[in-house]
Write a protein that holds these residues in place. Structure first.
Motif, PDB file in Angstrom:
ATOM      1  N   ARG A 131      -8.311 -22.261 -59.805  1.00  0.00           N
ATOM      2  CA  ARG A 131      -8.918 -22.327 -61.127  1.00  0.00           C
ATOM      3  C   ARG A 131     -10.356 -21.813 -61.140  1.00  0.00           C
ATOM      4  N   ALA A 132     -10.864 -21.422 -59.983  1.00  0.00           N
ATOM      5  CA  ALA A 132     -12.209 -20.847 -59.838  1.00  0.00           C
ATOM      6  C   ALA A 132     -13.308 -21.825 -60.186  1.00  0.00           C
ATOM      7  N   ASN A 133     -13.032 -23.121 -60.147  1.00  0.00           N
ATOM      8  CA  ASN A 133     -14.072 -24.103 -60.454  1.00  0.00           C
ATOM      9  C   ASN A 133     -14.676 -24.740 -59.215  1.00  0.00           C
ATOM     10  N   LEU A 205      -1.925 -24.706 -57.227  1.00  0.00           N
ATOM     11  CA  LEU A 205      -2.739 -24.153 -58.307  1.00  0.00           C
ATOM     12  C   LEU A 205      -3.754 -25.142 -58.845  1.00  0.00           C
ATOM     13  N   GLU A 206      -3.498 -26.420 -58.702  1.00  0.00           N
ATOM     14  CA  GLU A 206      -4.398 -27.431 -59.243  1.00  0.00           C
ATOM     15  C   GLU A 206      -5.508 -27.820 -58.275  1.00  0.00           C
ATOM     16  N   GLY A 207      -5.430 -27.359 -57.051  1.00  0.00           N
ATOM     17  CA  GLY A 207      -6.456 -27.716 -56.071  1.00  0.00           C
ATOM     18  C   GLY A 207      -6.306 -29.115 -55.523  1.00  0.00           C
ATOM     19  N   LYS A 208      -5.104 -29.685 -55.583  1.00  0.00           N
ATOM     20  CA  LYS A 208      -4.893 -31.040 -55.097  1.00  0.00           C
ATOM     21  C   LYS A 208      -4.419 -31.077 -53.646  1.00  0.00           C
ATOM     22  N   VAL A 209      -4.104 -29.922 -53.086  1.00  0.00           N
ATOM     23  CA  VAL A 209      -3.646 -29.838 -51.693  1.00  0.00           C
ATOM     24  C   VAL A 209      -4.524 -28.833 -50.958  1.00  0.00           C
ATOM     25  N   ILE A 210      -4.984 -29.204 -49.785  1.00  0.00           N
ATOM     26  CA  ILE A 210      -5.848 -28.348 -48.962  1.00  0.00           C
ATOM     27  C   ILE A 210      -5.291 -28.339 -47.539  1.00  0.00           C
ATOM     28  N   TYR A 211      -5.364 -27.168 -46.896  1.00  0.00           N
ATOM     29  CA  TYR A 211      -4.960 -27.021 -45.496  1.00  0.00           C
ATOM     30  C   TYR A 211      -6.164 -26.566 -44.683  1.00  0.00           C
ATOM     31  N   THR A 212      -6.342 -27.193 -43.540  1.00  0.00           N
ATOM     32  CA  THR A 212      -7.406 -26.803 -42.612  1.00  0.00           C
ATOM     33  C   THR A 212      -6.819 -26.680 -41.211  1.00  0.00           C
ATOM     34  N   VAL A 213      -7.402 -25.808 -40.403  1.00  0.00           N
ATOM     35  CA  VAL A 213      -7.019 -25.670 -39.007  1.00  0.00           C
ATOM     36  C   VAL A 213      -8.273 -25.870 -38.168  1.00  0.00           C
ATOM     37  N   SER A 214      -8.191 -26.766 -37.190  1.00  0.00           N
ATOM     38  CA  SER A 214      -9.360 -27.134 -36.388  1.00  0.00           C
ATOM     39  C   SER A 214      -8.965 -27.259 -34.929  1.00  0.00           C
ATOM     40  N   SER A 215      -9.963 -27.120 -34.065  1.00  0.00           N
ATOM     41  CA  SER A 215      -9.749 -27.247 -32.621  1.00  0.00           C
ATOM     42  C   SER A 215     -11.099 -27.360 -31.946  1.00  0.00           C
ATOM     43  N   ARG A 217     -13.374 -26.009 -28.419  1.00  0.00           N
ATOM     44  CA  ARG A 217     -13.594 -24.673 -27.853  1.00  0.00           C
ATOM     45  C   ARG A 217     -12.516 -24.273 -26.863  1.00  0.00           C
ATOM     46  N   ARG A 218     -11.813 -25.244 -26.307  1.00  0.00           N
ATOM     47  CA  ARG A 218     -10.739 -24.920 -25.373  1.00  0.00           C
ATOM     48  C   ARG A 218      -9.613 -25.954 -25.421  1.00  0.00           C
ATOM     49  N   SER A 219      -9.471 -26.636 -26.556  1.00  0.00           N
ATOM     50  CA  SER A 219      -8.451 -27.664 -26.684  1.00  0.00           C
ATOM     51  C   SER A 219      -7.351 -27.205 -27.626  1.00  0.00           C
ATOM     52  N   VAL A 220      -6.378 -28.071 -27.844  1.00  0.00           N
ATOM     53  CA  VAL A 220      -5.280 -27.754 -28.751  1.00  0.00           C
ATOM     54  C   VAL A 220      -5.803 -27.692 -30.180  1.00  0.00           C
ATOM     55  N   ALA A 221      -5.059 -26.967 -31.020  1.00  0.00           N
ATOM     56  CA  ALA A 221      -5.445 -26.806 -32.422  1.00  0.00           C
ATOM     57  C   ALA A 221      -4.523 -27.636 -33.305  1.00  0.00           C
ATOM     58  N   HIS A 222      -5.080 -28.123 -34.415  1.00  0.00           N
ATOM     59  CA  HIS A 222      -4.333 -28.953 -35.350  1.00  0.00           C
ATOM     60  C   HIS A 222      -4.357 -28.331 -36.736  1.00  0.00           C
ATOM     61  N   LEU A 223      -3.212 -28.374 -37.387  1.00  0.00           N
ATOM     62  CA  LEU A 223      -3.090 -27.966 -38.783  1.00  0.00           C
ATOM     63  C   LEU A 223      -2.960 -29.239 -39.610  1.00  0.00           C
ATOM     64  N   THR A 224      -3.909 -29.449 -40.523  1.00  0.00           N
ATOM     65  CA  THR A 224      -3.983 -30.695 -41.288  1.00  0.00           C
ATOM     66  C   THR A 224      -3.740 -30.416 -42.761  1.00  0.00           C
ATOM     67  N   LYS A 225      -2.937 -31.257 -43.366  1.00  0.00           N
ATOM     68  CA  LYS A 225      -2.674 -31.191 -44.806  1.00  0.00           C
ATOM     69  C   LYS A 225      -3.421 -32.325 -45.489  1.00  0.00           C
ATOM     70  N   TRP A 226      -4.246 -31.974 -46.479  1.00  0.00           N
ATOM     71  CA  TRP A 226      -5.056 -32.940 -47.218  1.00  0.00           C
ATOM     72  C   TRP A 226      -4.536 -33.024 -48.649  1.00  0.00           C
ATOM     73  N   LYS A 227      -4.460 -34.251 -49.175  1.00  0.00           N
ATOM     74  CA  LYS A 227      -4.053 -34.471 -50.556  1.00  0.00           C
ATOM     75  C   LYS A 227      -5.144 -35.223 -51.304  1.00  0.00           C
ATOM     76  N   GLN A 228      -5.318 -34.853 -52.571  1.00  0.00           N
ATOM     77  CA  GLN A 228      -6.353 -35.490 -53.378  1.00  0.00           C
ATOM     78  C   GLN A 228      -5.922 -36.896 -53.761  1.00  0.00           C
ATOM     79  N   LEU A 229      -6.851 -37.819 -53.652  1.00  0.00           N
ATOM     80  CA  LEU A 229      -6.611 -39.213 -54.029  1.00  0.00           C
ATOM     81  C   LEU A 229      -7.142 -39.440 -55.440  1.00  0.00           C
ATOM     82  N   VAL A 230      -6.318 -40.019 -56.279  1.00  0.00           N
ATOM     83  CA  VAL A 230      -6.716 -40.341 -57.653  1.00  0.00           C
ATOM     84  C   VAL A 230      -6.707 -41.859 -57.793  1.00  0.00           C
ATOM     85  N   PRO A 231      -7.869 -42.499 -57.978  1.00  0.00           N
ATOM     86  CA  PRO A 231      -7.897 -43.961 -58.149  1.00  0.00           C
ATOM     87  C   PRO A 231      -7.082 -44.404 -59.358  1.00  0.00           C
ATOM     88  N   LEU A 232      -6.595 -45.639 -59.300  1.00  0.00           N
ATOM     89  CA  LEU A 232      -5.773 -46.162 -60.390  1.00  0.00           C
ATOM     90  C   LEU A 232      -6.535 -46.206 -61.703  1.00  0.00           C
TER      91      LEU A 232
END
Length: 421
Positions: A131-133, A205-215, A217-232
């Motif tokens: 959404r470019a926001n 499209l809504e920006g509620k899901v994000i993916y990151t890859v981290s590691s 300098r010489r360790s295993v790499a992880h692919l993480t899925k992030w979801k937006q939390l909406v308070p009640l």
């Protein structure tokens, strides 16, 4: 088109189609960015089918690019990553000193709009939300941060007028990686290993899901899925809740650090390039990322960049049906410091299709050959029998001669493997 940047080395590029006749290319070079304009020249269609049409066909000539703008992010900033806004009115730049710069783009003019401060180490990747926001950035400090990118918001306009750096709206802290097996003991201070968040991308499209890859300098790499939390308290309300994300799924995506990341245009898979030259494709259609395909040691050196397929439709340049009998859709393009460019596909290599006429003719020819050989053998056998009979039965009145040589068999039995009668 080939762009010549002289002795300056671009470390990252981004493309944006402005209209039907122009493409903008943004390159991160040195302490700033350069904006190039590339005109589009579409060849006449349809392609020639006859020799006369081919002689009259005008082939596309090399296009001439133009340097539109060149801006600096500050002395010693070191631009590492660039991204275009989906609306085409802004540009984001991630710097080596940890800053994220936002520039407005209007008619080929880049104007510095805001500075975003929060990363303590070099920024590895930047991207805009669909959404470019918002702007999403990841850095070598182990975090991914979300920034306000709406040029019409009051907070962003106030920061521009006061020239004060913007603060992140949300911070995603990636956990430290696991220590590799057989790692040598650390010297000096004991503490958690440094986390490098090499890539980040929005998964919807809504920006509620994000993916990151981290590691490390010489360790295993992880692919993480992030979801937006909406308070009640904000569910069903017109008020926007504060940005909060939770890492719901974390999978080991490589036994070594990942050097590059790219998400497909339909967000169905993510491509990861590793430092050992291997490229992995992880499917994102299910709740947790899963490995689809792994291309072992495609490159001899670390993968410097990967580009996942932008759209699921056929792209220009891919093999068509009329040439080899099967179309191949590439999923990923990759590049490395070994000066090699790779096109990768999850499809199997197409087999050469044999027409039914050729297959039937080949089988018919084999049958004819066997039939002719049998006929020759039968004719040869009959010829020998006839010759032997002529030599043996010189006179039909000579009964002993016939009885001793000629073999008689009753009509009720087949074969000749029995004593003469």
């Amino acid at each position: 088109v080939r762009l010549d940047t002289g002795n300056d080395i671009p470390v990252h590029v981004a493309l944006q189609r402005i209209d039907d006749a122009t493409i903008y290319l943004l390159a991160a070079i040195g302490d700033g960015v350069r904006l190039y304009s590339i005109p589009l020249r579409v060849p006449p269609s349809p392609p020639p089918t006859t020799q006369q049409e081919e002689e009259q066909y005008e082939f596309v000539k090399p296009v001439e690019y133009e340097l539109v703008a060149s801006v600096s992010c500050g002395k010693g900033a070191g631009s590492n990553a660039v991204a275009f806004s989906p609306l085409g009115n802004a540009v984001a730049v991630g710097c080596e000193n940890g800053l994220v710069k936002l520039f407005s783009l209007h008619r080929g003019i880049l104007t510095e709009w805001a500075t975003m401060e929060g990363h303590s180490k070099a920024v590895c990747a930047v991207t805009f939300s669909p959404r470019a926001n918002h702007i999403l950035s990841s850095a070598k400090d182990g975090t991914a941060r979300i920034w306000d990118a709406n040029l019409q918001t009051k907070s962003l306009q106030a920061s521009v007028s006061n020239a004060t750096p913007l603060q992140a709206l949300c911070v995603l802290n990636c956990p430290p990686p696991e220590e590799p097996k057989g790692a040598p003991p650390k010297r000096g201070k004991k503490g958690p290993q440094q986390v490098l968040v090499r890539g980040c991308a929005y998964g919807d499209l809504e920006g509620k899901v994000i993916y990151t890859v981290s590691s490390g300098r010489r360790s295993v790499a992880h692919l993480t899925k992030w979801k937006q939390l909406v308070p009640l308290a904000f569910k069903g309300s017109s008020t926007s809740p504060p940005l909060q994300y939770n890492g719901t799924h974390k999978v080991v995506c490589a036994p070594c650090p990942v050097s590059s990341m790219s998400l497909s245009g339909d967000a169905s898979f993510v491509a990861l390039g590793r430092v050992d030259g291997t490229i992995s494709l992880f499917g994102l259609t299910k709740e947790s990322p899963e490995l689809w395909k792994q291309f072992e040691t495609i490159h001899e050196l670390p993968v410097t960049c990967v580009a996942a397929r932008p759209v699921p439709l056929p792209l220009p340049g891919e093999v068509s049906e009329e040439y080899c009998g099967a179309s191949i859709q590439y999923d990923v393009m990759s590049a490395s410091a070994d000066n090699q460019l790779a096109h990768l596909s999850r499809q199997r290599a197409p087999r050469k299709r044999r027409s039914t006429q050729s297959s039937s003719s080949s089988s018919y020819s084999k049958f004819q050959l066997c039939f002719h050989i049998l006929l020759l053998l039968l004719a040869w056998f009959l010829y020998l029998v006839i010759q032997t009979t002529k030599q043996s039965t010189c006179s039909f009145t000579d009964i002993p001669c016939i009885r001793e040589i000629v073999l008689w068999a009753p009509s009720t039995r087949s074969g000749i493997s029995f004593p003469p009668q």
